[in-house]
Design a protein around this motif. Structure first.
Motif, PDB file in Angstrom:
ATOM      1  N   HIS A 129       0.851  -1.183   0.000  1.00  0.00           N
ATOM      2  CA  HIS A 129       0.000   0.000   0.000  1.00  0.00           C
ATOM      3  C   HIS A 129       0.887   1.233   0.000  1.00  0.00           C
ATOM      4  CE1 HIS A 129      -2.647  -3.213   1.428  1.00  0.00           C
ATOM      5  NE2 HIS A 129      -3.635  -2.496   0.902  1.00  0.00           N
ATOM      6  N   ILE A 130       0.794   2.015  -1.083  1.00  0.00           N
ATOM      7  CA  ILE A 130       1.681   3.158  -1.287  1.00  0.00           C
ATOM      8  C   ILE A 130       0.817   4.400  -1.469  1.00  0.00           C
ATOM      9  CG2 ILE A 130       3.491   4.120  -2.739  1.00  0.00           C
ATOM     10  CD1 ILE A 130       4.192   1.200  -3.518  1.00  0.00           C
ATOM     11  N   ARG A 131       0.863   5.263  -0.495  1.00  0.00           N
ATOM     12  CA  ARG A 131      -0.036   6.420  -0.451  1.00  0.00           C
ATOM     13  C   ARG A 131       0.033   7.249  -1.730  1.00  0.00           C
ATOM     14  NH1 ARG A 131       1.607  10.630   3.965  1.00  0.00           N
ATOM     15  NH2 ARG A 131       3.283  10.841   2.424  1.00  0.00           N
ATOM     16  N   GLU A 132       1.251   7.429  -2.263  1.00  0.00           N
ATOM     17  CA  GLU A 132       1.434   8.281  -3.436  1.00  0.00           C
ATOM     18  C   GLU A 132       0.774   7.716  -4.685  1.00  0.00           C
ATOM     19  OE1 GLU A 132       4.418   9.349  -0.452  1.00  0.00           O
ATOM     20  OE2 GLU A 132       3.653   7.456  -1.231  1.00  0.00           O
ATOM     21  N   LEU A 133       0.407   6.435  -4.669  1.00  0.00           N
ATOM     22  CA  LEU A 133      -0.194   5.795  -5.842  1.00  0.00           C
ATOM     23  C   LEU A 133      -1.685   5.524  -5.675  1.00  0.00           C
ATOM     24  CD1 LEU A 133       2.607   3.263  -6.836  1.00  0.00           C
ATOM     25  CD2 LEU A 133       2.329   5.659  -7.497  1.00  0.00           C
ATOM     26  N   GLY A 134      -2.266   5.981  -4.583  1.00  0.00           N
ATOM     27  CA  GLY A 134      -3.699   5.800  -4.399  1.00  0.00           C
ATOM     28  C   GLY A 134      -4.051   4.628  -3.503  1.00  0.00           C
ATOM     29  N   PRO A 135      -5.340   4.390  -3.297  1.00  0.00           N
ATOM     30  CA  PRO A 135      -5.772   3.387  -2.327  1.00  0.00           C
ATOM     31  C   PRO A 135      -5.575   1.936  -2.764  1.00  0.00           C
ATOM     32  CG  PRO A 135      -7.674   4.339  -3.426  1.00  0.00           C
ATOM     33  CD  PRO A 135      -6.481   5.127  -3.880  1.00  0.00           C
ATOM     34  N   GLN A 136      -5.525   1.679  -4.059  1.00  0.00           N
ATOM     35  CA  GLN A 136      -5.379   0.305  -4.515  1.00  0.00           C
ATOM     36  C   GLN A 136      -3.942  -0.178  -4.307  1.00  0.00           C
ATOM     37  OE1 GLN A 136      -7.837  -1.744  -5.526  1.00  0.00           O
ATOM     38  NE2 GLN A 136      -9.190  -0.039  -4.971  1.00  0.00           N
ATOM     39  N   GLN A 175      13.976  10.735  -3.479  1.00  0.00           N
ATOM     40  CA  GLN A 175      14.742  11.891  -3.015  1.00  0.00           C
ATOM     41  C   GLN A 175      14.753  12.904  -4.141  1.00  0.00           C
ATOM     42  OE1 GLN A 175      18.718  11.039  -1.628  1.00  0.00           O
ATOM     43  NE2 GLN A 175      19.272  13.193  -1.483  1.00  0.00           N
ATOM     44  N   GLY A 176      13.911  13.918  -4.037  1.00  0.00           N
ATOM     45  CA  GLY A 176      13.804  14.909  -5.097  1.00  0.00           C
ATOM     46  C   GLY A 176      13.399  14.260  -6.414  1.00  0.00           C
ATOM     47  N   PRO A 177      14.210  14.425  -7.474  1.00  0.00           N
ATOM     48  CA  PRO A 177      13.853  13.859  -8.770  1.00  0.00           C
ATOM     49  C   PRO A 177      14.269  12.403  -8.948  1.00  0.00           C
ATOM     50  CG  PRO A 177      15.855  15.123  -9.008  1.00  0.00           C
ATOM     51  CD  PRO A 177      15.416  15.281  -7.559  1.00  0.00           C
ATOM     52  N   LEU A 178      14.778  11.773  -7.880  1.00  0.00           N
ATOM     53  CA  LEU A 178      15.230  10.381  -7.962  1.00  0.00           C
ATOM     54  C   LEU A 178      14.245   9.459  -7.266  1.00  0.00           C
ATOM     55  CD1 LEU A 178      19.049  10.832  -7.224  1.00  0.00           C
ATOM     56  CD2 LEU A 178      17.866  10.878  -9.432  1.00  0.00           C
ATOM     57  N   LEU A 179      13.904   8.380  -7.951  1.00  0.00           N
ATOM     58  CA  LEU A 179      12.918   7.407  -7.476  1.00  0.00           C
ATOM     59  C   LEU A 179      13.541   6.027  -7.599  1.00  0.00           C
ATOM     60  CD1 LEU A 179       9.792   7.110  -6.722  1.00  0.00           C
ATOM     61  CD2 LEU A 179       9.436   6.746  -9.176  1.00  0.00           C
ATOM     62  N   HIS A 194       5.399   4.142 -13.087  1.00  0.00           N
ATOM     63  CA  HIS A 194       5.920   4.845 -14.252  1.00  0.00           C
ATOM     64  C   HIS A 194       5.172   6.161 -14.474  1.00  0.00           C
ATOM     65  CE1 HIS A 194       7.541   0.809 -14.812  1.00  0.00           C
ATOM     66  NE2 HIS A 194       8.468   1.375 -15.559  1.00  0.00           N
ATOM     67  N   GLN A 195       3.885   6.180 -14.181  1.00  0.00           N
ATOM     68  CA  GLN A 195       3.137   7.431 -14.272  1.00  0.00           C
ATOM     69  C   GLN A 195       3.655   8.441 -13.253  1.00  0.00           C
ATOM     70  OE1 GLN A 195      -0.774   5.832 -13.716  1.00  0.00           O
ATOM     71  NE2 GLN A 195      -1.064   5.364 -15.889  1.00  0.00           N
ATOM     72  N   LEU A 196       3.967   7.960 -12.045  1.00  0.00           N
ATOM     73  CA  LEU A 196       4.551   8.844 -11.040  1.00  0.00           C
ATOM     74  C   LEU A 196       5.873   9.410 -11.540  1.00  0.00           C
ATOM     75  CD1 LEU A 196       4.786  10.073  -8.192  1.00  0.00           C
ATOM     76  CD2 LEU A 196       5.748   7.895  -7.426  1.00  0.00           C
ATOM     77  N   VAL A 198       6.854   9.805 -14.671  1.00  0.00           N
ATOM     78  CA  VAL A 198       6.577  10.763 -15.752  1.00  0.00           C
ATOM     79  C   VAL A 198       6.213  12.120 -15.149  1.00  0.00           C
ATOM     80  CG1 VAL A 198       5.015  11.337 -17.634  1.00  0.00           C
ATOM     81  CG2 VAL A 198       5.959   9.029 -17.478  1.00  0.00           C
ATOM     82  N   GLU A 199       5.420  12.128 -14.092  1.00  0.00           N
ATOM     83  CA  GLU A 199       5.046  13.401 -13.452  1.00  0.00           C
ATOM     84  C   GLU A 199       6.269  14.066 -12.804  1.00  0.00           C
ATOM     85  OE1 GLU A 199       2.189  15.004 -13.747  1.00  0.00           O
ATOM     86  OE2 GLU A 199       1.745  13.358 -15.147  1.00  0.00           O
ATOM     87  N   ILE A 200       7.169  13.270 -12.221  1.00  0.00           N
ATOM     88  CA  ILE A 200       8.400  13.824 -11.657  1.00  0.00           C
ATOM     89  C   ILE A 200       9.230  14.490 -12.735  1.00  0.00           C
ATOM     90  CG2 ILE A 200      10.629  13.185 -10.609  1.00  0.00           C
ATOM     91  CD1 ILE A 200       9.105  11.028  -9.012  1.00  0.00           C
ATOM     92  N   VAL A 201       9.303  13.845 -13.908  1.00  0.00           N
ATOM     93  CA  VAL A 201      10.064  14.430 -15.014  1.00  0.00           C
ATOM     94  C   VAL A 201       9.434  15.747 -15.441  1.00  0.00           C
ATOM     95  CG1 VAL A 201      10.746  14.107 -17.431  1.00  0.00           C
ATOM     96  CG2 VAL A 201      10.915  12.198 -15.805  1.00  0.00           C
ATOM     97  N   LYS A 202       8.108  15.778 -15.545  1.00  0.00           N
ATOM     98  CA  LYS A 202       7.425  17.020 -15.934  1.00  0.00           C
ATOM     99  C   LYS A 202       7.655  18.119 -14.885  1.00  0.00           C
ATOM    100  CE  LYS A 202       3.682  14.855 -18.592  1.00  0.00           C
ATOM    101  NZ  LYS A 202       2.212  14.614 -18.637  1.00  0.00           N
ATOM    102  N   GLU A 203       7.628  17.749 -13.603  1.00  0.00           N
ATOM    103  CA  GLU A 203       7.848  18.738 -12.548  1.00  0.00           C
ATOM    104  C   GLU A 203       9.245  19.354 -12.655  1.00  0.00           C
ATOM    105  OE1 GLU A 203       7.352  16.601  -8.936  1.00  0.00           O
ATOM    106  OE2 GLU A 203       5.195  16.325  -9.198  1.00  0.00           O
ATOM    107  N   GLY A 204      10.201  18.560 -13.118  1.00  0.00           N
ATOM    108  CA  GLY A 204      11.576  19.031 -13.199  1.00  0.00           C
ATOM    109  C   GLY A 204      11.878  19.855 -14.430  1.00  0.00           C
ATOM    110  N   ALA A 205      10.886  20.010 -15.305  1.00  0.00           N
ATOM    111  CA  ALA A 205      11.116  20.746 -16.564  1.00  0.00           C
ATOM    112  C   ALA A 205      11.408  22.216 -16.262  1.00  0.00           C
ATOM    113  CB  ALA A 205       9.890  20.623 -17.450  1.00  0.00           C
TER     114      ALA A 205
END
Length: 205
Positions: A129-136, A175-179, A194-196, A198-205
């Motif tokens: 169970h990973i909070r950042e990825l939702g309840p499922q 840690q920041g942009p590293l997962l 992978h969606q998470l 992709v969003e990290i990459v977009k945030e770092g643009a």
């Protein structure tokens, strides 16, 4: 870094390991996925996935392909990166049970233990169970996986093993942009990690 649009270009380090699976998962998550084997290809990406495989072999091939220094330089400059299994080891600052001459790229203030869960025969799956990825829950596949023994103050722990003798062991961090994950989300058809990324990459643009 190249300009990032709605569809970032994310490379998969393609010297060894489960490259095709990550390419497919990234494409399903909305990225343009390319393979990276040469420094020029590395310069063209907005983010990088370091796949699972065999970390000592990957380390040797990265150096053979003259990628070690360019990879470290881009990571130090803030390139977002995601490492799964062996990729987690490659991104770790410190390794336990590594080979004598084994090097990492570093960037994550963590200490990892290689093959922490045992040999290939000890591979297993578990729901996390990973909070950042939702309840499922996420179905996590562990194959000769490392775990994280220590984390620095800047590291967020995203997941721990929830059952069995390894309960409480850290298996996903950011840690920041590293997962990084000890497990292999690219083999399950669940593309949320992978969606998470992709969003990290977009945030770092």
């Amino acid at each position: 870094m190249p300009g990032v649009t709605a569809q970032p270009t994310i490379g998969v380090l393609a010297v060894q390991g489960d490259v095709r699976e990550h390419v497919r998962a990234l494409e399903a998550a909305g990225a343009a996925a390319v393979t990276v084997r040469r420094p020029a290809e590395l310069e063209a990406v907005d983010g990088l996935v370091i796949p699972g495989g065999e970390s000592t072999t990957m380390d040797k091939l990265v150096r053979l392909f003259d990628l070690h220094a360019p990879l470290k330089a881009r990571l130090e400059a803030g390139l977002p990166a995601y490492g799964s299994c062996a990729g987690m080891i490659m991104l770790a600052d410190r390794i336990l049970d590594g080979h004598r001459d084994q090097q990492t790229l570093g960037g994550l203030d963590i200490t990892v233990r290689r093959n922490a869960f045992g040999r290939q025969v000890d591979s297993f799956e578990e729901d996390l169970h990973i909070r950042e990825l939702g309840p499922q829950p996420v179905r996590a596949v562990f194959i000769r996986a490392p775990w994280v023994e220590q984390v620095g103050e800047a590291v967020d722990v995203l997941a721990r093993v929830e059952t069995g003798p390894a309960a409480g062991r850290i298996v996903a961090v950011r840690q920041g942009p590293l997962l990084a994950t000890s497990f292999h989300p690219e083999v399950t058809g669940d593309h949320r990690f992978h969606q998470l990324f992709v969003e990290i990459v977009k945030e770092g643009a």
